[in-house]
Design a protein around this motif. Structure first.
Motif, PDB file in Angstrom:
ATOM      1  N   UNK A 147       3.422  -4.801  -5.536  1.00 62.49           N
ATOM      2  CA  UNK A 147       3.298  -5.884  -4.572  1.00 62.49           C
ATOM      3  C   UNK A 147       4.647  -6.083  -3.890  1.00 62.49           C
ATOM      4  N   UNK A 148       4.615  -6.242  -2.589  1.00 59.83           N
ATOM      5  CA  UNK A 148       5.842  -6.388  -1.810  1.00 59.83           C
ATOM      6  C   UNK A 148       5.800  -7.687  -1.021  1.00 59.83           C
ATOM      7  N   UNK A 149       6.920  -8.399  -1.021  1.00 57.17           N
ATOM      8  CA  UNK A 149       7.025  -9.618  -0.221  1.00 57.17           C
ATOM      9  C   UNK A 149       8.393  -9.664   0.451  1.00 57.17           C
ATOM     10  N   UNK A 150       8.505 -10.507   1.458  1.00 55.15           N
ATOM     11  CA  UNK A 150       9.763 -10.628   2.200  1.00 55.15           C
ATOM     12  C   UNK A 150      10.019 -12.087   2.500  1.00 55.15           C
ATOM     13  N   UNK A 151      11.269 -12.503   2.319  1.00 55.00           N
ATOM     14  CA  UNK A 151      11.642 -13.893   2.574  1.00 55.00           C
ATOM     15  C   UNK A 151      13.023 -13.925   3.198  1.00 55.00           C
ATOM     16  N   UNK A 152      13.116 -14.460   4.414  1.00 58.70           N
ATOM     17  CA  UNK A 152      14.375 -14.595   5.141  1.00 58.70           C
ATOM     18  C   UNK A 152      15.146 -13.274   5.192  1.00 58.70           C
ATOM     19  N   UNK A 153      14.418 -12.214   5.479  1.00 61.96           N
ATOM     20  CA  UNK A 153      15.050 -10.909   5.661  1.00 61.96           C
ATOM     21  C   UNK A 153      15.283 -10.127   4.396  1.00 61.96           C
ATOM     22  N   UNK A 154      15.022 -10.718   3.234  1.00 65.41           N
ATOM     23  CA  UNK A 154      15.224 -10.039   1.952  1.00 65.41           C
ATOM     24  C   UNK A 154      13.885  -9.635   1.360  1.00 65.41           C
ATOM     25  N   UNK A 155      13.889  -8.517   0.632  1.00 63.58           N
ATOM     26  CA  UNK A 155      12.678  -7.934   0.101  1.00 63.58           C
ATOM     27  C   UNK A 155      12.564  -8.136  -1.407  1.00 63.58           C
ATOM     28  N   UNK A 156      11.326  -8.149  -1.880  1.00 61.26           N
ATOM     29  CA  UNK A 156      11.052  -8.231  -3.311  1.00 61.26           C
ATOM     30  C   UNK A 156       9.867  -7.341  -3.616  1.00 61.26           C
ATOM     31  N   UNK A 157      10.011  -6.524  -4.645  1.00 65.54           N
ATOM     32  CA  UNK A 157       8.909  -5.663  -5.105  1.00 65.54           C
ATOM     33  C   UNK A 157       8.696  -5.889  -6.582  1.00 65.54           C
ATOM     34  N   UNK A 158       7.432  -5.946  -6.989  1.00 67.02           N
ATOM     35  CA  UNK A 158       7.112  -6.075  -8.401  1.00 67.02           C
ATOM     36  C   UNK A 158       5.812  -5.336  -8.676  1.00 67.02           C
ATOM     37  N   UNK A 159       5.672  -4.933  -9.919  1.00 69.11           N
ATOM     38  CA  UNK A 159       4.487  -4.183 -10.306  1.00 69.11           C
ATOM     39  C   UNK A 159       3.275  -5.119 -10.305  1.00 69.11           C
ATOM     40  N   UNK A 160       2.227  -4.680  -9.631  1.00 71.07           N
ATOM     41  CA  UNK A 160       0.995  -5.470  -9.588  1.00 71.07           C
ATOM     42  C   UNK A 160       0.105  -5.123 -10.766  1.00 71.07           C
ATOM     43  N   UNK A 161      -0.963  -5.853 -10.901  1.00 70.28           N
ATOM     44  CA  UNK A 161      -1.918  -5.597 -11.989  1.00 70.28           C
ATOM     45  C   UNK A 161      -2.780  -4.387 -11.642  1.00 70.28           C
ATOM     46  N   UNK A 162      -3.076  -3.605 -12.663  1.00 69.41           N
ATOM     47  CA  UNK A 162      -3.930  -2.441 -12.462  1.00 69.41           C
ATOM     48  C   UNK A 162      -5.392  -2.879 -12.323  1.00 69.41           C
TER      49      UNK A 162
ATOM     50  N   UNK B 266       0.820  -1.206   0.000  1.00 69.93           N
ATOM     51  CA  UNK B 266       0.000   0.000   0.000  1.00 69.93           C
ATOM     52  C   UNK B 266       0.858   1.261   0.000  1.00 69.93           C
ATOM     53  N   UNK B 267       1.880   1.287   0.861  1.00 71.70           N
ATOM     54  CA  UNK B 267       2.726   2.484   0.948  1.00 71.70           C
ATOM     55  C   UNK B 267       3.610   2.629  -0.289  1.00 71.70           C
ATOM     56  N   UNK B 268       4.113   1.525  -0.795  1.00 71.04           N
ATOM     57  CA  UNK B 268       4.942   1.601  -2.001  1.00 71.04           C
ATOM     58  C   UNK B 268       4.110   2.028  -3.207  1.00 71.04           C
ATOM     59  N   UNK B 269       2.876   1.576  -3.271  1.00 70.53           N
ATOM     60  CA  UNK B 269       1.976   1.987  -4.347  1.00 70.53           C
ATOM     61  C   UNK B 269       1.730   3.489  -4.291  1.00 70.53           C
ATOM     62  N   UNK B 270       1.491   4.012  -3.088  1.00 72.66           N
ATOM     63  CA  UNK B 270       1.264   5.450  -2.931  1.00 72.66           C
ATOM     64  C   UNK B 270       2.518   6.240  -3.280  1.00 72.66           C
ATOM     65  N   UNK B 271       3.685   5.689  -2.981  1.00 75.73           N
ATOM     66  CA  UNK B 271       4.946   6.388  -3.227  1.00 75.73           C
ATOM     67  C   UNK B 271       5.270   6.462  -4.707  1.00 75.73           C
ATOM     68  N   UNK B 272       5.093   5.358  -5.414  1.00 72.03           N
ATOM     69  CA  UNK B 272       5.509   5.296  -6.813  1.00 72.03           C
ATOM     70  C   UNK B 272       4.372   5.534  -7.808  1.00 72.03           C
ATOM     71  N   UNK B 273       3.141   5.611  -7.304  1.00 70.18           N
ATOM     72  CA  UNK B 273       2.034   5.956  -8.180  1.00 70.18           C
ATOM     73  C   UNK B 273       1.583   4.869  -9.120  1.00 70.18           C
ATOM     74  N   UNK B 274       1.876   3.623  -8.785  1.00 74.00           N
ATOM     75  CA  UNK B 274       1.388   2.490  -9.560  1.00 74.00           C
ATOM     76  C   UNK B 274       1.314   1.281  -8.647  1.00 74.00           C
ATOM     77  N   UNK B 275       0.465   0.303  -8.955  1.00 75.16           N
ATOM     78  CA  UNK B 275       0.324  -0.852  -8.065  1.00 75.16           C
ATOM     79  C   UNK B 275       1.638  -1.597  -7.887  1.00 75.16           C
TER      80      UNK B 275
END
Length: 277
Positions: free
Chosen positions: A262-277, A251-260
């Motif tokens: 999705x954020x996930x985290x695994x074993x302390x590492x982060x992943x972000x990818x563009x979600x579907x509009x 939600x916060x990353x979407x508001x920051x970058x102005x597009x959907x």
């Protein structure tokens, strides 16, 4: 000027000391009247590891330059290591702030050891008469700590991007800084080099519990597990700041970058990818 380097021990119930603080900071480019930063309130404490994220032009590097005592705000106050910009000799202040940036000018024919040595004098070219045996040995120790001691006699110009990043970090640590600023340290690195550098920064944070770091990056995948706080910027204003788990949400990353996003985290590492509009 005496710059204090003492820190509150982790077991002390009092909050860790403030390393850097921005209060009501604004930056305006007078030639175009463009607002670069507007109303920035933010602080970094000893032992905290911050990520600065935002789109191009959001103001990330400007904040880093303010905290690095490389520029002054148009309005508001900036305090670093207990000293307010405008009331301190910034040349002395810069000497005890570690900065790593791809924009740093480094003699291409200088060896890795020589480049690290220049961190002790805060110069581009080495000042040989100022480096005693203890300083020279510290440079070797830092190269070993950054897992690149084999680069001591190698010209900087023939080193790979990952090797150069390690050398510059070792150089930044020569002054025993309480604050380490990293401006896109993973820029142009291939995957193995990126992962090696992430691991190095993680180990650095674990081994130096009093050190505060601020990392500017465009990609969540470049954040080491040591990152515990994040600041999101949008058009020169703070979108969100605080503990990393509360800030790096879809939600916060979407508001920051102005597009959907999705954020996930695994074993302390982060992943972000563009979600579907």
């Amino acid at each position: 000027m005496t710059l204090s380097t003492s820190v509150v021990p982790p077991s002390d119930p009092r909050p860790a000391r403030v390393i850097a603080a921005l209060d009501g900071v604004g930056v305006r480019r007078f030639t175009t009247d463009q607002i670069i930063l507007d109303g920035i309130d933010w602080s970094v404490r000893a032992g905290e590891h911050w990520a600065l994220l935002g789109a191009n032009g959001a103001g990330k590097t400007t904040i880093l330059r303010l905290v690095g005592a490389l520029m002054f705000p148009t309005v508001g106050t900036v305090e670093v290591l207990g000293h307010r910009l405008g009331r301190v000799d910034v040349r002395e202040l810069r000497a005890v702030i570690g900065l790593v940036s791809g924009a740093q000018k480094v003699p291409q024919d200088a060896t890795g050891h020589t480049v690290v040595l220049t961190g002790a004098s805060g110069t581009v070219q080495p000042l040989w008469r100022t480096y005693d045996a203890e300083v020279r040995e510290r440079a070797h120790e830092l190269l070993a700590e950054l897992d690149c001691k084999e680069l001591a006699d190698r010209p900087y110009g023939v080193c790979s991007g990952g090797q150069r990043a390690r050398i510059l970090i070792a150089r930044a640590l020569m002054s025993r800084p309480s604050l380490l600023l990293l401006d896109e340290p993973f820029n142009a690195l291939d995957l193995p080099s990126r992962e090696d550098l992430i691991d190095t920064l993680h180990q650095l944070a674990l081994g130096r519990p009093e050190l505060a770091t601020v990392t500017v990056t465009h990609h969540l995948e470049e954040l080491s597990p040591a990152i515990d706080h994040a600041l999101l910027l949008r058009e020169g204003r703070v979108q969100a700041r605080g503990p990393v788990a509360e800030v790096l949400t879809g939600e916060r990353m979407t508001a920051c970058f102005g597009r959907p996003i999705e954020v996930s985290r695994h074993e302390g590492r982060w992943l972000a990818r563009s979600g579907r509009r």
